[in-house]
Design a protein around this motif. Structure first.
Motif, short mmCIF file in Angstrom:
data_model
loop_
_atom_site.label_atom_id
_atom_site.label_comp_id
_atom_site.label_asym_id
_atom_site.label_seq_id
_atom_site.Cartn_x
_atom_site.Cartn_y
_atom_site.Cartn_z
N THR A 283 78.13 20.44 91.68
CA THR A 283 78.91 19.08 91.76
C THR A 283 77.86 17.86 91.47
N LEU A 284 78.44 17.17 90.31
CA LEU A 284 77.69 15.88 90.07
C LEU A 284 78.07 14.81 90.85
N PRO A 285 77.26 14.08 91.06
CA PRO A 285 77.52 12.86 91.88
C PRO A 285 78.74 11.84 91.63
N GLU A 286 79.14 11.10 92.67
CA GLU A 286 80.02 9.96 92.37
C GLU A 286 78.98 8.72 92.30
N VAL A 287 79.43 7.78 91.49
CA VAL A 287 78.83 6.18 91.47
C VAL A 287 79.66 5.27 92.15
N ALA A 288 79.00 4.58 93.33
CA ALA A 288 80.07 3.47 93.92
C ALA A 288 80.18 2.39 92.75
N VAL A 289 81.32 1.69 92.82
CA VAL A 289 81.61 0.71 91.91
C VAL A 289 81.83 -0.50 92.78
N GLU A 290 81.08 -1.69 92.55
CA GLU A 290 81.07 -2.99 93.17
C GLU A 290 82.07 -3.61 92.45
N LEU A 291 82.98 -4.40 93.53
CA LEU A 291 84.11 -5.26 93.00
C LEU A 291 84.94 -4.64 91.80
N GLY A 292 85.11 -3.26 92.17
CA GLY A 292 86.03 -2.64 91.28
C GLY A 292 87.31 -2.31 91.82
N THR A 293 88.22 -2.06 91.06
CA THR A 293 89.62 -1.47 91.49
C THR A 293 89.85 0.00 91.80
N GLY A 295 86.75 2.59 94.52
CA GLY A 295 85.62 2.46 94.94
C GLY A 295 84.40 3.31 94.26
N SER A 296 84.71 3.92 93.67
CA SER A 296 83.75 5.03 92.96
C SER A 296 84.22 5.79 91.65
N VAL A 297 83.44 6.12 90.82
CA VAL A 297 83.73 6.82 89.73
C VAL A 297 82.99 8.34 89.56
N PRO A 298 83.62 9.36 89.31
CA PRO A 298 82.69 10.65 89.19
C PRO A 298 82.11 10.48 87.70
N VAL A 299 81.07 11.37 87.77
CA VAL A 299 80.10 11.47 86.44
C VAL A 299 80.42 12.75 85.99
N LYS A 300 80.13 13.02 84.55
CA LYS A 300 80.18 14.19 83.83
C LYS A 300 79.32 14.35 83.00
N LEU A 301 78.76 15.26 82.47
CA LEU A 301 77.89 15.61 81.24
C LEU A 301 78.92 15.02 80.03
N ALA A 302 78.10 14.26 79.05
CA ALA A 302 78.19 13.59 78.05
C ALA A 302 78.53 14.63 77.08
N GLU A 303 77.85 15.89 76.81
CA GLU A 303 78.04 16.87 75.94
C GLU A 303 78.06 18.39 76.72
N ARG A 326 74.84 2.92 92.58
CA ARG A 326 76.17 1.95 92.36
C ARG A 326 75.94 1.23 91.20
N THR A 327 77.21 0.89 90.66
CA THR A 327 77.01 -0.23 89.31
C THR A 327 78.21 -0.99 89.56
#
Length: 391
Positions: A283-293, A295-303, A326-327
């Motif tokens: 399970t890859l982490p989720e990243v919190a999004v400040e001032l976003g529509t 609250g967070s976005v999941p991450v995945k491998l680019a390749e 967070r970003t």
């Protein structure tokens, strides 16, 4: 702020493209003048004089097939196109389907004849059809070879026959690069894996020149070749347990030696190496999004392409996930947010980027005002409830 997560030593992760080549001693004597064993992703597992220049005979047709399938997949040609044989195509000797001048056949049947029966006449007919002339098609072949990184290849025709004192020259490494590219078009395997078939509405039989299809478990192609000057040659692809290996030999003294070397090389690759997925269900982490529509976005491998490790190393790798906690919005799908670092006993093996799997837009002023209003109303409601219960 960055978050570092280090897992314990485990055998459940991916590995990187480790530079690992076998010596000839590990495989026994190699009879070929030139040989290479490579994965379909380009990792070299074994080589023997792989950059020595030799004639490839009909293995030349790998490039003819590549340009053909690329034209089909790009939409510039169709397998239903009619190809008309010229007088020049009809006069080809060697392996052929005995085209007559003016005879028409679909590109599908022409490609099948090239891949299965190594038809020299079909190769020229296709070259003239796609290139406008054989000479222009040969220029296309040489240009494509350069694009693929082939450094010592010079095609003189689309079929590999010696003509007017000229001879196609290439290397085992260059042919492996061409084969690797060809395998990126899975449809080609529907031709190279055919054992027996026919054209001309069943009146002319085709038998595959690659007898390794019946002799080696997992063999799916690709192309054999022979002339008295080139010797016995082959670029062979085999698939097992999620792995696809390419073995190329040039200048073999006889068919038996060619088959022995190909078998030994492929056996070595399948016995010594294993495919290990990058994330393996982690399970890859989720990243919190400040001032976003959101609250967070999941991450995945680019390749996602799995990598190859020696089986003896696959159980002792370490994975470190380095990812921002967070970003700030906006976030676009594909934005890099971290990476996975894979290490083994010899140090770092690979790095793979972790990227946002989804997008998150930046909140606009009305969105912020509405959320503030909702917060204040909720706060007021809680205070009212507290006041009423305390009376």
């Amino acid at each position: 702020m960055r978050k570092r997560i280090l897992t314990a030593v485990c055998g459940v992760l991916c590995a990187a493209a480790v530079s690992a080549s076998a010596s000839a001693a590990q495989l026994g004597e190699v009879h070929a003048k030139s040989a290479i064993l490579m994965t379909d992703t380009g990792q070299v597992l074994f080589e023997h004089n792989a950059d020595a220049v030799h004639p490839p005979a009909s293995v030349t047709k790998l490039m003819t097939m590549l340009l053909t399938i690329e034209a089909v997949d790009s939409g510039s040609a169709s397998l239903d196109d009619w190809v008309t044989a010229s007088a020049h195509a009809a006069e080809m000797g060697g392996s052929q389907i005995y085209l007559k001048e003016g005879e028409r056949m679909t590109l599908d049947d022409m490609l099948k004849s090239i891949a299965v029966a190594s038809a020299n006449d079909a190769a020229v007919a296709v070259a003239e059809h796609l290139g406008g002339s054989e000479a222009h098609f040969v220029s296309m072949m040489n240009e494509r070879a350069k694009q693929l990184g082939c450094k010592r290849t010079e095609f003189v025709n689309p079929n590999g026959l010696d003509t007017d004192g000229e001879q196609t020259k290439t290397t085992a490494r260059d042919l492996a690069l061409i084969s690797q590219q060809l395998l990126r078009h899975p449809k080609i395997l529907t031709y190279t894996s055919i054992w027996m078939d026919s054209v001309r509405n069943g009146s002319f039989g085709l038998a595959n020149t690659n007898k390794m299809l019946k002799l080696y478990d997992g063999m799916v192609g690709l192309k054999t070749g022979y002339t008295s000057t080139a010797g016995y040659c082959i670029s062979a692809a085999a698939q097992r347990d999620g792995m696809c290996l390419l073995a190329v030999v040039l200048g073999e003294p006889d068919k038996q030696s060619r088959n022995q070397d190909i078998t030994a090389m492929l056996n070595y690759g399948f016995a010594e190496y294993t495919v290990v997925p990058i994330a393996d269900g982690e399970t890859l982490p989720e990243v919190a999004v400040e001032l976003g529509t959101r609250g967070s976005v999941p991450v995945k491998l680019a390749e996602e392409t799995p990598l190859l490790l020696k089986k003896t190393e696959a159980g002792s790798i370490r994975r470190e996930i380095v990812c921002v906690q967070r970003t700030r919005a906006p976030v676009q799908a594909g934005d890099k947010l971290g990476e996975i670092i894979v290490t083994g006993s010899g140090g770092e093996l690979a790095r793979r980027a972790l990227v946002a799997a989804d997008s998150a837009d930046k909140k606009q002023v009305p969105d912020i005002f509405r959320e503030l209003l909702e917060y204040l109303l909720m706060k007021k409601s809680l205070l009212t409830a507290h006041f009423l219960t305390s009376m």
